[in-house]
Write a protein that holds these residues in place. Structure first.
Motif, PDB file in Angstrom:
ATOM      1  N   MET A 117      -9.041 -11.895   0.169  1.00 53.17           N
ATOM      2  CA  MET A 117      -8.660 -12.642  -0.992  1.00 53.17           C
ATOM      3  C   MET A 117      -6.548 -13.073  -1.389  1.00 53.17           C
ATOM      4  O   MET A 117      -6.639 -12.112  -1.423  1.00 53.17           O
ATOM      5  CB  MET A 117      -8.770 -12.337  -2.453  1.00 53.17           C
ATOM      6  N   SER A 170      -3.658 -14.275  -1.785  1.00 54.80           N
ATOM      7  CA  SER A 170      -2.704 -14.132  -2.969  1.00 54.80           C
ATOM      8  C   SER A 170      -1.389 -15.205  -2.851  1.00 54.80           C
ATOM      9  O   SER A 170      -1.031 -15.561  -2.194  1.00 54.80           O
ATOM     10  CB  SER A 170      -1.972 -12.998  -3.533  1.00 54.80           C
ATOM     11  N   ASN A 204      -4.874  -5.407  -9.757  1.00 57.74           N
ATOM     12  CA  ASN A 204      -5.866  -6.025  -9.551  1.00 57.74           C
ATOM     13  C   ASN A 204      -5.858  -7.861 -10.271  1.00 57.74           C
ATOM     14  O   ASN A 204      -6.905  -8.851 -10.058  1.00 57.74           O
ATOM     15  CB  ASN A 204      -6.645  -5.277 -10.241  1.00 57.74           C
ATOM     16  N   GLU A 205      -5.310  -8.205 -11.184  1.00 55.80           N
ATOM     17  CA  GLU A 205      -5.299  -8.856 -12.986  1.00 55.80           C
ATOM     18  C   GLU A 205      -4.638 -10.241 -11.147  1.00 55.80           C
ATOM     19  O   GLU A 205      -5.041 -11.305 -11.916  1.00 55.80           O
ATOM     20  CB  GLU A 205      -3.929  -8.649 -13.392  1.00 55.80           C
ATOM     21  N   GLY A 241      -4.271 -10.691  -8.852  1.00 53.30           N
ATOM     22  CA  GLY A 241      -4.808 -10.871  -7.101  1.00 53.30           C
ATOM     23  C   GLY A 241      -3.998 -10.416  -5.948  1.00 53.30           C
ATOM     24  O   GLY A 241      -3.925 -11.355  -4.804  1.00 53.30           O
ATOM     25  N   ASP A 292      -9.119  -1.725 -10.857  1.00 50.79           N
ATOM     26  CA  ASP A 292      -8.634  -2.171 -11.618  1.00 50.79           C
ATOM     27  C   ASP A 292      -8.060  -1.262 -12.561  1.00 50.79           C
ATOM     28  O   ASP A 292      -7.540  -1.550 -13.527  1.00 50.79           O
ATOM     29  CB  ASP A 292      -9.594  -2.637 -12.543  1.00 50.79           C
ATOM     30  N   GLN A 346     -17.512  -4.052  -2.264  1.00 51.41           N
ATOM     31  CA  GLN A 346     -17.851  -5.879  -3.776  1.00 51.41           C
ATOM     32  C   GLN A 346     -17.890  -4.343  -4.907  1.00 51.41           C
ATOM     33  O   GLN A 346     -17.407  -5.061  -5.939  1.00 51.41           O
ATOM     34  CB  GLN A 346     -18.684  -6.467  -3.309  1.00 51.41           C
ATOM     35  N   ASP A 391     -14.186  -2.892  -5.454  1.00 46.97           N
ATOM     36  CA  ASP A 391     -12.948  -3.714  -5.087  1.00 46.97           C
ATOM     37  C   ASP A 391     -13.828  -5.018  -5.636  1.00 46.97           C
ATOM     38  O   ASP A 391     -12.841  -5.479  -4.451  1.00 46.97           O
ATOM     39  CB  ASP A 391     -12.201  -3.100  -4.161  1.00 46.97           C
ATOM     40  N   ARG A 435     -12.187  -7.696  -6.528  1.00 45.08           N
ATOM     41  CA  ARG A 435     -11.291  -8.831  -5.729  1.00 45.08           C
ATOM     42  C   ARG A 435     -10.498  -8.243  -5.033  1.00 45.08           C
ATOM     43  O   ARG A 435      -9.889  -9.156  -4.123  1.00 45.08           O
ATOM     44  CB  ARG A 435     -10.190  -8.583  -6.849  1.00 45.08           C
ATOM     45  N   ILE A 445      -8.593  -6.185  -3.375  1.00 41.17           N
ATOM     46  CA  ILE A 445      -7.176  -5.960  -3.150  1.00 41.17           C
ATOM     47  C   ILE A 445      -6.520  -4.750  -2.792  1.00 41.17           C
ATOM     48  O   ILE A 445      -5.807  -3.998  -2.620  1.00 41.17           O
ATOM     49  CB  ILE A 445      -7.103  -5.935  -4.749  1.00 41.17           C
TER      50      ILE A 445
END
Lengths: 476, 476
Positions: B1, B3, B66-67, B69, B180, B461, B464, B466, B468
């Motif tokens: 992902m 950021s 995590n929040e 990304g 998280d 998945q 984790d 997201r 990260i």
């Protein structure tokens, strides 16, 4: 996920076509043994016991059930203490017996490994290792009927764990069929392999809820060549724990078994089980069955054992001791130990716990938990015995003499909660070696954290999204 | 992902507020050591090295990332051979160093266990165990700088695995912070615990991609009291494997290390590393460094070793041998073995493999893989050495004498594929102990099945979502 009767019927028809008559048990009389667990706690129902003969068969059966949303209950030797292999009463789950997959595929003495199918009896695994001058250390009271697939699925412990670890420690690799019928070919005779996530250990101890173990590669060890077995009277659990540490140190970590028996366990075994005798004339408070062994011709070992016992007698950690002088005497000592579960069953109703705490905490745990039980059932008879070397006690309570079993069993929930509460205080386990199955699902919810349970559910969802594998077991 | 720069900046601001200046390294000079891996294969970038001092700190940092990304690269002693702890060149990943979390929380000698924080140096863990008259067996060349959290995250192997297993086998429980920020409090001093899925082993060997290990409960063993070390000239790998089986049998499974060195390894070490000497006057084809040890005063052990070596000399499995007569001589033998990686670096470019096959297959594997390498680089110098006792060889090739390093290294992909193809034929591992990191991601895709990779991705998945945690490492 609830399955419809039409789906169950469709699955049965397709499974019949895959496995043929030899692979399908449907006659009520033949199905009956698969419906009751070893302890008689549960009586389920099923329209079909599927008996695949190959990994490909298992894959086809699971693919069918996954497609149709039909629950599958994997079934080994049916020796679970927690109802893990028994179908629910609803009768809409298929039982999957691994008993036809019982080949030893390979023994590689030079590599100290072997590959076996899940339905192999544990005793047959042991024998195949011995035939190659090797040792497979997993040893349980039920080894003549339990299957290695079940041992791995429940991460069995048993009598040699103090030295060789539990089933998990003895597995090199697994072949596993996933819920949708795909196969993880993880059989491996490697000692080291760091290629991605450890899938093997996810299936060990998952009790068939994440996949069906169809075969395993196992670690072997050199055959033990010098074995000395002592039966030692001790003043209590505190002395037993101290004696364990001394024995480990004195023999160079040669302790292979270290089992604790309170006096009542010896009395019940000699009373109920023919041929069991008390090896020490005078009665004592408690006993330890200690075995030390090395894989060489080791003339020094007996002397080390005797010296350690002599010192323990002087220091009051031991009160009396006998050392087996023959294989027959050794067998008699083990028969005494292994008869305790049968003797306890014969004595009537009992309330059982399979707990562990750090070994060094046992001397505080046992009196505290005993007091908690007796506060509820003052005349309860404590039969707390087992694998002190692993901090694992079968902390059982037999019905008070002359009292009614069912009235006594009504105290079970309160007693379980009282004992488990003390276990938690010592950061112990409420199921050290028997697993969760159906019996301890609710207890698990109280024992593990929300985070742990969430992660377990996320893994279950990732691997078995339709929830067909051993539904309603393990996860609360 | 991916950021956004704004998210990275926001994360840094919030992390600064949590950790304070003592927990944030941002100056370019101080950040530099975190940007290059041990082998110099990768050079990354990062705006921040976060250095939490507690589990709660780690949880806050991960929750923030995590929040928003933002990728997080866990970082131990930076001794990875696969670039597993190095951030990507993009500069949008935070490095999370565990170095301030370096306390030994507890050593429980009676329970043969200890609890340590992830940032403890391995050498400090060993020392703390020794101070309690106990033994923590994990031993690596890099033990003075690697951290136990990294050892567990990469499931390190090392020099004593033949007897005590790899890092996985030495862990009782873990404390892990999830992506998280939630914490799995799995520290445990229990030997047996079957309460639900095995979460511990999922994080061991996952290289920080599923969670960040912040502390661990470790198994301890009785201190070894009798140690005998032999350096044995052997005619080749086949004899070495046969000698291993004999040594295990003759000494009652007392072999703790069994390391293989071809002649060239001894030549490079004596040539490049000051103070290293060849312990045997005449040159031989190959050598084994064999250590046998027991945890008792064991006057018989030396004789067993000598007798086994004597028999091996008679049978041609050994050609010459020296046994260390002092601690200094023992240290010199180990210095020779441990100098090989440094010597190979000094000799110039090399192409490395960290492979394992079943121990019994090594005598076929080595000549086949050697032929495959020499078919590509006929003058390549094979330096295949290491942990024969585990079937694990560092199957390396040094640049031909007088040739250009970069021309030689251009052959690396072809050589890797040729060696790994033979490894696969033996059902071996392409990364026995060094892990996958960034270096072997693509090789992993070829080596593991689609089913295995799918299951790994499903687990990633689930834990984790997201993405990260150590992005772009391990999973292809």
């Amino acid at each position: 996920m609830p399955s419809t009767p039409a789906n169950v019927a469709a699955a049965i028809g397709r499974i019949r076509a895959v496995l043929g008559p030899a692979g399908c048990i449907e006659d009520a009389r033949d199905v009956a043994p698969y419906l009751v667990d070893f302890r008689g706690l549960y009586r389920g129902a099923t329209p079909l016991v599927a008996c695949p003969a190959s990994t490909a068969d298992v894959a086809e059966v699971l693919a069918i059930c996954n497609e149709l949303g039909v629950g599958v209950v994997p079934h080994g030797g049916n020796t679970s203490y927690c109802g893990g292999a028994t179908p629910h009463e609803s009768g809409d789950e298929i039982v999957l017996s691994l008993r036809r997959m019982n080949r030893v595929r390979d023994v590689d003495a030079d590599n100290f490994s072997m590959t076996v199918e899940a339905g192999c009896l544990l005793a047959d695994v042991q024998t195949a290792a011995e035939a190659a001058d090797r040792f497979f250390p997993l040893a349980l009271g039920s080894e003549g009927s339990c299957q290695i697939g079940g041992n791995l699925s429940t991460n069995a412990g048993g009598l040699n764990a103090v030295r060789y670890g539990v089933a998990r420690d003895l597995a090199l690799g697994l072949e596993v069929v996933l819920a949708d019928g795909r196969v993880i070919d993880g059989l491996s005779n490697l000692r080291k392999d760091n290629t991605g996530y450890d899938l093997r250990d996810l299936f060990i101890g998952a009790e068939g809820t994440l996949g069906v173990i169809t075969a395993a590669s196992l670690k072997l060890f050199p055959r033990l060549r010098t074995i000395e077995t002592a039966f030692v009277a001790v003043p209590g659990i505190g002395a037993a724990v101290q004696l364990l540490a001394r024995m480990r140190a004195a023999t160079g970590d040669a302790v292979t078994s270290f089992e604790y028996l309170p006096r009542i366990a010896v009395e019940l075994a000699t009373h109920h089980v023919p041929g069991v005798t008390d090896p020490i004339e005078r009665p004592y408070e408690a006993y330890v069955l200690c075995e030390v062994a090395t894989a060489r011709d080791d003339p020094q070992l007996r002397g080390l054992l005797e010296a350690a016992l002599g010192q323990a007698l002087e220091d009051g950690l031991a009160l009396d001791a006998v050392i087996a002088e023959s294989l027959a005497q050794r067998a008699a000592l083990w028969k005494l130990r292994e008869s305790v579960p049968e003797a306890q069953r014969a004595e009537g109703a009992s309330i059982k716990h399979d707990v562990s705490v750090p070994v060094a905490a046992l001397p505080r745990f046992v009196p505290e938990a005993t007091a908690a039980v007796l506060a509820i059932v003052p005349a309860g008879r404590m039969v707390a015995y087992g694998h002190v070397g692993d901090g694992n006690l079968h902390f059982n309570v037999s019905v008070p003499l002359g009292e009614d079993g069912s009235a006594f069993l009504a105290h079970a929930p309160a007693i379980h909660e009282a004992v488990h509460e003390i276990v938690r205080r010592y950061r112990g386990s409420i199921s050290a070696e028997h697993g969760i199955g159906r019996l301890k699902r609710e207890a698990l919810a109280r024992h593990r954290s929300h985070v742990d349970l969430d992660v377990m559910r996320a893994i279950k969802q990732a691997l078995d999204p339709r929830g067909i594998l051993n539904p309603g077991k393990v996860l609360p």
